[in-house]
Design an enzyme around this catalytic site. Structure first.
Site, PDB file in Angstrom:
ATOM      1  CG  HIS A  55      -0.233  -0.641   2.461  1.00 27.84           C
ATOM      2  ND1 HIS A  55       0.440  -1.152   2.806  1.00 27.84           N
ATOM      3  CD2 HIS A  55       0.675   0.764   3.833  1.00 27.84           C
ATOM      4  CE1 HIS A  55       1.359  -1.201   3.791  1.00 27.84           C
ATOM      5  NE2 HIS A  55       1.015  -0.202   4.253  1.00 27.84           N
ATOM      6  CE  LYS A 106      -2.604  -7.886   4.188  1.00 26.23           C
ATOM      7  NZ  LYS A 106      -1.722  -7.695   5.200  1.00 26.23           N
ATOM      8  CG  ASP A 112      -3.358  -3.556  -0.768  1.00 30.41           C
ATOM      9  OD1 ASP A 112      -4.050  -4.623  -1.392  1.00 30.41           O
ATOM     10  OD2 ASP A 112      -1.909  -3.457  -0.162  1.00 30.41           O
ATOM     11  CG  ASP A 171      -2.052  -8.080   0.568  1.00 25.78           C
ATOM     12  OD1 ASP A 171      -2.237  -6.772   0.472  1.00 25.78           O
ATOM     13  OD2 ASP A 171      -1.200  -8.332   1.136  1.00 25.78           O
ATOM     14  NE  ARG A 172      -2.416  -3.414   4.127  1.00 25.32           N
ATOM     15  CZ  ARG A 172      -1.934  -2.675   5.219  1.00 25.32           C
ATOM     16  NH1 ARG A 172      -2.379  -1.437   5.655  1.00 25.32           N
ATOM     17  NH2 ARG A 172      -0.562  -3.096   5.918  1.00 25.32           N
ATOM     18  CG  ASP A 174       0.352  -5.694  -2.845  1.00 24.12           C
ATOM     19  OD1 ASP A 174      -0.526  -5.626  -2.052  1.00 24.12           O
ATOM     20  OD2 ASP A 174       0.273  -6.847  -2.294  1.00 24.12           O
TER      21      ASP A 174
HETATM   22  C1  G1P Z   1       0.932  -3.890   9.416  1.00 18.70           C
HETATM   23  C2  G1P Z   1      -0.327  -4.425  10.159  1.00 18.70           C
HETATM   24  C3  G1P Z   1      -0.111  -5.881  10.236  1.00 18.70           C
HETATM   25  C4  G1P Z   1       0.738  -6.377   8.250  1.00 18.70           C
HETATM   26  C5  G1P Z   1       0.738  -5.534   8.689  1.00 18.70           C
HETATM   27  C6  G1P Z   1       1.445  -6.081   7.052  1.00 18.70           C
HETATM   28  O1  G1P Z   1       1.976  -4.044  10.082  1.00 18.70           O
HETATM   29  O2  G1P Z   1      -0.755  -3.744  11.385  1.00 18.70           O
HETATM   30  O3  G1P Z   1      -1.437  -6.298  10.476  1.00 18.70           O
HETATM   31  O4  G1P Z   1       0.336  -7.204   8.597  1.00 18.70           O
HETATM   32  O5  G1P Z   1       1.204  -4.241   7.660  1.00 18.70           O
HETATM   33  O6  G1P Z   1       0.702  -6.092   5.637  1.00 18.70           O
HETATM   34  P1  G1P Z   1       3.066  -3.464  10.925  1.00 18.70           P
HETATM   35  O7  G1P Z   1       3.327  -1.691  10.821  1.00 18.70           O
HETATM   36  O8  G1P Z   1       1.447  -3.365  12.506  1.00 18.70           O
HETATM   37  O9  G1P Z   1       3.521  -4.246  12.061  1.00 18.70           O
HETATM   38 ZN    ZN Z   2      -1.000  -5.204   0.653  1.00 20.23          ZN
END
Ligand code: G1P
Ligand code: ZN
Length: 532
Positions: free
Chosen positions: A103, A365, A266, A270-271, A268
């Site tokens: 993202h 995801k 996002d 996955d979100r 790629d």
């Molecule tokens: C963040 C999100 C987490 C997700 C990760 C990758 O990580 O909180 O849930 O798996 O991005 O997309 P964080 O920055 O909190 O470590």
């Molecule tokens: Zn992503």
């Protein structure tokens, strides 16, 4: 090479990634670590960001020099992360490379990333990524083959010197997978009856997927798609599906006569973020409602073995799982922790508060999957999304939920805060700071039930007797400074408390969280820098 240990790949500014030898060295470290058999098969694809196409050519040259003989690559170098995961599985690839910084912004001044997945289609486990890191520190050079230029625009097979490159339609296999899970005819009929969807691809990779599936196949109006053209710089936008970065979509959900379902994904793919008419659906509630209704979706008619959520994700899912007698696993933050559970067949649905949801259909995801799940559910249920949500809360109670982020410029201050908080835990246990006794005050420690691996210090939890919970952890994905994430949750069951706004419900808890951890004292920040 300074890959952060424990992460599934490398994420850097384009300027760093595009330096001579940089991508090659990382790729070589992966091949040296994986030690694939000669003749191996690879899946490669990316989110289309700046440097994607060039990076793929360079990656292929290192792959071939390391004995890879078959490469499956998405047309124009595109594959969404979940579609890549699916292809790795169905084509029995020995590994997959996904070129994405998720993202994060793209373009020449933006970010680039390269991650690799295992033959399960899932992200490489920590032991493997740590080994790649170790190898990358010691590498003296890399092997590279001279390849003909491979035209990624043309679907078909290219063969040269014992190597076969297959350029595939990035959407076709994924679309078939979705059709095997969801009732496309029912969704199409629902849309044909005048219901409307609005999907924001944020100029990421999901544009072509959404066009083929939502518009061409399901009959949604072409104007249902926003920012649907994949652009190397995401149109200058931040391709992150959250209420701040997808503000235009949020505005549409609040305008007159809004669509029945609004969603974004996002860079790629996955979100996912799901909205309804004047409604933001918390990802924590989304996964809980999915479970409550799971057998109404064709692909899950026979039920699922269990579910999982990341620790900071609200316990809305636990309540539904308990009502169905299903195990609900609590894992550390990071998708890869779900992969072992999915692979072992222990779970069939999982989610993170950070807009990530999926099932056992792949090992990543999956943003569009979540959108199709909701479309299918709305189509079979007949009620509106707000109607379904209120009815759900009336049965299970509501978990008011918010995340407060504090961006701290000096990372050492944030670690000092966490250290001080950990020392405080024994003294906090059993106290009653506001309307509830702290029954649990610990630092989350996870033992993987499948392989027994241990992950310590995954976040501080304060669990109160009155349905409140505060979680503190430091982000593991930032590139400068530190971000302290404070996750606030309040479970309520009375009609009056359910109707209250989330801000009203969690703000006292947020203040308490700041006071307990002395956030102002340690960071100099009187208020959070972001709230989601
Ligand atoms: C963040 C999100 C987490 C997700 C990760 C990758 O990580 O909180 O849930 O798996 O991005 O997309 P964080 O920055 O909190 O470590
Ligand atoms: Zn992503």
């Amino acid at each position: 090479m300074d890959q952060r240990p424990g992460t599934a790949g490398l994420r850097k500014k384009v300027a760093v990634f595009s330096q001579a030898h940089y991508l090659e060295m990382f790729t070589q470290a992966v091949f040296t670590t994986l030690n694939l058999r000669s003749g191996a098969r690879l899946v490669i694809g990316g989110d289309g960001r700046y440097f994607n196409a060039q990076a793929i050519q360079r990656l292929m040259a290192v792959a071939v020099a390391n004995g890879v003989r078959e490469i499956i690559v998405g047309q124009h170098g595109l594959l969404s992360t979940p579609a890549a995961s699916h292809l790795i599985r169905t084509r029995q690839a020995h590994a997959g490379f996904i070129l994405t910084a998720s993202h994060n912004p793209g373009g020449p001044a933006g970010d680039f990333g390269l991650k690799f997945n295992t033959p399960t289609g899932g992200q490489a486990p920590e032991q493997v990524t740590n080994e790649v890191f170790r190898v990358s520190q010691q590498l003296q050079g890399y092997s590279v083959a001279t390849l003909p230029h491979i035209d990624l625009a043309r679907i078909g097979r290219i063969e040269f010197e014992g190597v076969r490159v297959e350029v595939v339609d990035p959407v076709a296999d994924y679309s078939r997978l979705m059709e095997s899970l969801f009732d496309f005819d029912r969704i199409a009929a629902w849309l044909a009856s005048g219901r409307r969807v609005c999907f924001d691809a944020m100029h990421g990779v999901t544009g072509p997927y959404a066009r083929q599936i939502l518009v061409d196949r399901l009959g949604a109006a072409p104007e249902s798609l926003l920012h649907a053209e994949s652009l190397p710089d995401f149109g200058g936008l931040h391709p992150d599906p959250n209420p701040i970065d997808a503000a235009e979509l949020v505005a549409r959900s609040r305008a007159d006569n809004p669509p029945d379902l609004l969603a974004a994904s996002d860079g790629d793919g996955d979100r996912n973020m799901i909205l309804g008419p004047r409604l933001f659906l918390s990802p924590c509630d989304s996964v809980a409602l999915m479970l409550a209704n799971i057998t109404r979706i064709p692909g899950y008619q026979g039920g699922i073995p269990g579910v999982a959520r990341s620790m900071p994700t609200s316990r809305a899912l636990d309540v539904v799982a308990a009502s169905q007698g299903l195990p609900c696993y609590e894992t550390p933050t990071g998708w890869r922790f779900f992969c072992n559970l999915l692979e072992a067949g222990r779970i069939g649905l999982c989610g993170e508060e950070s807009f990530g949801t999926s099932s056992a259909h792949c090992r990543e995801k999956d943003g569009l999957w979540a959108v199709l799940f909701w479309l299918n559910l709305l189509a079979v249920d007949g009620r509106s999304l707000p109607g379904m949500l209120s009815a759900h809360w009336a049965i299970f109670g509501r978990h008011h939920y918010q995340r407060w982020d504090y961006d701290v410029a000096d990372a050492s201050r944030a670690s000092d805060l966490m250290a001080a908080l950990r020392n405080l835990l024994p003294a906090l246990r059993g106290t009653n700071p506001a309307g509830g006794v702290i029954e649990t005050a610990d630092d989350f420690h996870y033992r993987d039930p499948v392989d027994g691996s241990e992950s310590a210090h995954q976040g501080v939890r304060l669990i109160f007797s009155n349905g409140a919970r505060i979680v503190y952890r430091l982000s593991g994905t930032g590139t400068s400074g530190a971000t302290l994430r404070v996750y606030l949750e309040q479970h309520v069951t009375t009609a009056e408390a359910i109707a209250r706004s989330t801000v009203e419900a969690v703000t006292p808890l947020g203040r308490l969280a700041a006071q307990i951890a002395r956030i102002g004292h340690h960071t100099g920040l009187a208020e959070p820098t972001g709230m989601i």
